[in-house]
Design a protein around this motif. Structure first.
Motif, PDB file in Angstrom:
ATOM      1  N   ALA A   8       0.855  -1.196   0.000  1.00 16.02           N
ATOM      2  CA  ALA A   8       0.000   0.000   0.000  1.00 16.02           C
ATOM      3  C   ALA A   8       0.882   1.233   0.000  1.00 16.02           C
ATOM      4  CB  ALA A   8      -0.915  -0.011   1.229  1.00 16.02           C
ATOM      5  N   THR A   9       0.316   2.336  -0.443  1.00 13.62           N
ATOM      6  CA  THR A   9       1.066   3.580  -0.484  1.00 13.62           C
ATOM      7  C   THR A   9       1.076   4.214   0.894  1.00 13.62           C
ATOM      8  OG1 THR A   9       0.404   3.899  -2.772  1.00 13.62           O
ATOM      9  CG2 THR A   9       1.230   5.838  -1.591  1.00 13.62           C
ATOM     10  N   ARG A  10       2.282   4.413   1.420  1.00 12.37           N
ATOM     11  CA  ARG A  10       2.429   5.012   2.739  1.00 12.37           C
ATOM     12  C   ARG A  10       2.415   6.537   2.670  1.00 12.37           C
ATOM     13  NH1 ARG A  10       7.345   3.439   6.776  1.00 12.37           N
ATOM     14  NH2 ARG A  10       7.102   5.105   8.293  1.00 12.37           N
ATOM     15  N   GLY A  11       2.986   7.086   1.634  1.00  6.91           N
ATOM     16  CA  GLY A  11       3.032   8.537   1.498  1.00  6.91           C
ATOM     17  C   GLY A  11       3.842   9.178   2.611  1.00  6.91           C
ATOM     18  N   ASN A  12       3.306  10.241   3.206  1.00  2.63           N
ATOM     19  CA  ASN A  12       3.990  10.971   4.273  1.00  2.63           C
ATOM     20  C   ASN A  12       3.486  10.575   5.659  1.00  2.63           C
ATOM     21  OD1 ASN A  12       5.695  12.548   2.630  1.00  2.63           O
ATOM     22  ND2 ASN A  12       3.962  13.864   2.110  1.00  2.63           N
ATOM     23  N   ILE A  13       3.118   9.334   5.821  1.00  2.00           N
ATOM     24  CA  ILE A  13       2.615   8.851   7.101  1.00  2.00           C
ATOM     25  C   ILE A  13       3.790   8.457   7.982  1.00  2.00           C
ATOM     26  CG2 ILE A  13       1.244   7.077   8.263  1.00  2.00           C
ATOM     27  CD1 ILE A  13      -0.384   6.883   5.598  1.00  2.00           C
ATOM     28  N   LEU A  14       3.834   9.033   9.166  1.00  2.00           N
ATOM     29  CA  LEU A  14       4.858   8.674  10.149  1.00  2.00           C
ATOM     30  C   LEU A  14       4.386   7.438  10.904  1.00  2.00           C
ATOM     31  CD1 LEU A  14       7.410   9.247  11.882  1.00  2.00           C
ATOM     32  CD2 LEU A  14       5.934  10.619  13.340  1.00  2.00           C
ATOM     33  N   VAL A  15       5.227   6.415  10.954  1.00  2.00           N
ATOM     34  CA  VAL A  15       4.926   5.223  11.742  1.00  2.00           C
ATOM     35  C   VAL A  15       5.921   5.176  12.885  1.00  2.00           C
ATOM     36  CG1 VAL A  15       4.741   2.704  11.763  1.00  2.00           C
ATOM     37  CG2 VAL A  15       4.042   3.981   9.726  1.00  2.00           C
ATOM     38  N   ASP A  16       5.402   5.248  14.103  1.00  2.91           N
ATOM     39  CA  ASP A  16       6.239   5.217  15.295  1.00  2.91           C
ATOM     40  C   ASP A  16       5.932   3.932  16.050  1.00  2.91           C
ATOM     41  OD1 ASP A  16       8.006   6.009  17.311  1.00  2.91           O
ATOM     42  OD2 ASP A  16       6.387   6.958  18.455  1.00  2.91           O
ATOM     43  N   ALA A  17       6.933   3.067  16.176  1.00  3.80           N
ATOM     44  CA  ALA A  17       6.755   1.789  16.867  1.00  3.80           C
ATOM     45  C   ALA A  17       7.531   1.785  18.172  1.00  3.80           C
ATOM     46  CB  ALA A  17       7.219   0.639  15.973  1.00  3.80           C
ATOM     47  N   THR A  18       6.822   1.486  19.249  1.00  3.22           N
ATOM     48  CA  THR A  18       7.433   1.351  20.567  1.00  3.22           C
ATOM     49  C   THR A  18       7.289  -0.107  20.970  1.00  3.22           C
ATOM     50  OG1 THR A  18       6.763   3.598  21.110  1.00  3.22           O
ATOM     51  CG2 THR A  18       7.427   2.186  22.949  1.00  3.22           C
ATOM     52  N   LEU A  19       8.352  -0.865  20.743  1.00  3.03           N
ATOM     53  CA  LEU A  19       8.337  -2.303  20.997  1.00  3.03           C
ATOM     54  C   LEU A  19       9.463  -2.638  21.961  1.00  3.03           C
ATOM     55  CD1 LEU A  19       7.955  -3.372  17.253  1.00  3.03           C
ATOM     56  CD2 LEU A  19       6.120  -3.028  18.929  1.00  3.03           C
ATOM     57  N   ALA A  57       2.337   0.288  19.606  1.00  2.74           N
ATOM     58  CA  ALA A  57       2.929   0.117  20.928  1.00  2.74           C
ATOM     59  C   ALA A  57       2.597  -1.273  21.444  1.00  2.74           C
ATOM     60  CB  ALA A  57       2.402   1.173  21.893  1.00  2.74           C
ATOM     61  N   ALA A  58       3.616  -1.928  21.992  1.00  2.00           N
ATOM     62  CA  ALA A  58       3.415  -3.262  22.566  1.00  2.00           C
ATOM     63  C   ALA A  58       3.833  -3.231  24.030  1.00  2.00           C
ATOM     64  CB  ALA A  58       4.241  -4.296  21.806  1.00  2.00           C
ATOM     65  N   ARG A  59       3.158  -4.044  24.824  1.00  2.00           N
ATOM     66  CA  ARG A  59       3.500  -4.154  26.236  1.00  2.00           C
ATOM     67  C   ARG A  59       3.050  -5.505  26.749  1.00  2.00           C
ATOM     68  NH1 ARG A  59      -1.286  -3.394  29.082  1.00  2.00           N
ATOM     69  NH2 ARG A  59      -2.913  -2.347  27.896  1.00  2.00           N
ATOM     70  N   VAL A  60       3.628  -5.887  27.855  1.00  2.00           N
ATOM     71  CA  VAL A  60       3.204  -7.111  28.527  1.00  2.00           C
ATOM     72  C   VAL A  60       2.169  -6.727  29.565  1.00  2.00           C
ATOM     73  CG1 VAL A  60       3.934  -9.022  30.013  1.00  2.00           C
ATOM     74  CG2 VAL A  60       5.420  -8.238  28.153  1.00  2.00           C
ATOM     75  N   ALA A  61       1.063  -7.446  29.575  1.00  2.00           N
ATOM     76  CA  ALA A  61       0.053  -7.261  30.614  1.00  2.00           C
ATOM     77  C   ALA A  61       0.253  -8.407  31.602  1.00  2.00           C
ATOM     78  CB  ALA A  61      -1.344  -7.288  30.016  1.00  2.00           C
ATOM     79  N   HIS A  62       0.651  -8.068  32.803  1.00  2.76           N
ATOM     80  CA  HIS A  62       0.948  -9.087  33.803  1.00  2.76           C
ATOM     81  C   HIS A  62      -0.323  -9.591  34.455  1.00  2.76           C
ATOM     82  CE1 HIS A  62       5.250  -8.528  33.451  1.00  2.76           C
ATOM     83  NE2 HIS A  62       5.007  -7.229  33.388  1.00  2.76           N
ATOM     84  N   THR A  63      -0.272 -10.840  34.867  1.00  3.36           N
ATOM     85  CA  THR A  63      -1.420 -11.438  35.536  1.00  3.36           C
ATOM     86  C   THR A  63      -1.623 -10.776  36.885  1.00  3.36           C
ATOM     87  OG1 THR A  63      -0.058 -13.116  36.577  1.00  3.36           O
ATOM     88  CG2 THR A  63      -1.013 -13.677  34.443  1.00  3.36           C
ATOM     89  N   ALA A  64      -2.775 -11.000  37.462  1.00  4.53           N
ATOM     90  CA  ALA A  64      -3.110 -10.411  38.754  1.00  4.53           C
ATOM     91  C   ALA A  64      -2.452 -11.163  39.899  1.00  4.53           C
ATOM     92  CB  ALA A  64      -4.622 -10.406  38.929  1.00  4.53           C
ATOM     93  N   GLY A  65      -1.587 -12.098  39.607  1.00 10.69           N
ATOM     94  CA  GLY A  65      -0.908 -12.866  40.643  1.00 10.69           C
ATOM     95  C   GLY A  65      -0.983 -14.349  40.327  1.00 10.69           C
TER      96      GLY A  65
END
Length: 153
Positions: A8-19, A57-65
């Protein structure tokens, strides 16, 4: 991002990934998950029409215990949560409620299968996909996948 750029055409789209570097392995089908995120990016590219921003953005969701139970009686598990959010036009409610339906499309050349297949792949990995949007204020897809789906059983 590279695969989506080729389709696909991205053009001037900024992609910011926080991994985060310490994301745990998912024990999932890499090809299918690549398809999931590629499809979400392509849809965002098309919605943004060459201008705007996509934040991943990616993150780990920790269990409640240890041994914690959810209200439905299932054991809580560690998950990876990935948000793909754009600052595009968003969707009105009458479209948003149908986007995961097979054969529903707003695109002239669309089959209406992209997001239906995305949901099927995520569910096959014992995960879930949710979408929030506001007309004129962007769209966010949240993919939640268990770190080790076999521990749930």
């Amino acid at each position: 991002v590279v695969m989506a750029d080729g389709k696909a055409t991205r053009g001037n789209i900024l992609v910011d990934a926080t991994l985060p570097a310490d994301l745990p392995p998912l024990g999932a089908d890499q090809h299918q998950l690549t398809q999931v995120f590629c499809n979400l990016l392509i849809n965002a590219y098309e919605a943004l029409e060459g201008r705007g921003r996509i934040d991943i953005a990616a993150r780990v969701a920790h269990t409640a215990g240890d041994g914690a139970l959810l209200p439905d009686g299932h054991q809580a598990v560690e998950t990876v949560v990935v948000d793909v959010a754009d600052d595009g036009p968003g969707m009105p409610p009458e479209i948003a409620e149908k986007i995961f339906n097979p054969f529903f499309t707003t695109k002239a050349q669309g089959s209406g299968l992209g997001l239906a297949i995305v949901r099927k792949m995520v569910v096959a990995h014992e995960g879930r996909i949710d979408m929030t949007t506001q007309d004129g204020r962007g769209t966010k897809f949240r993919v939640t996948l268990p770190v080790d789906p076999h521990k749930q059983k």
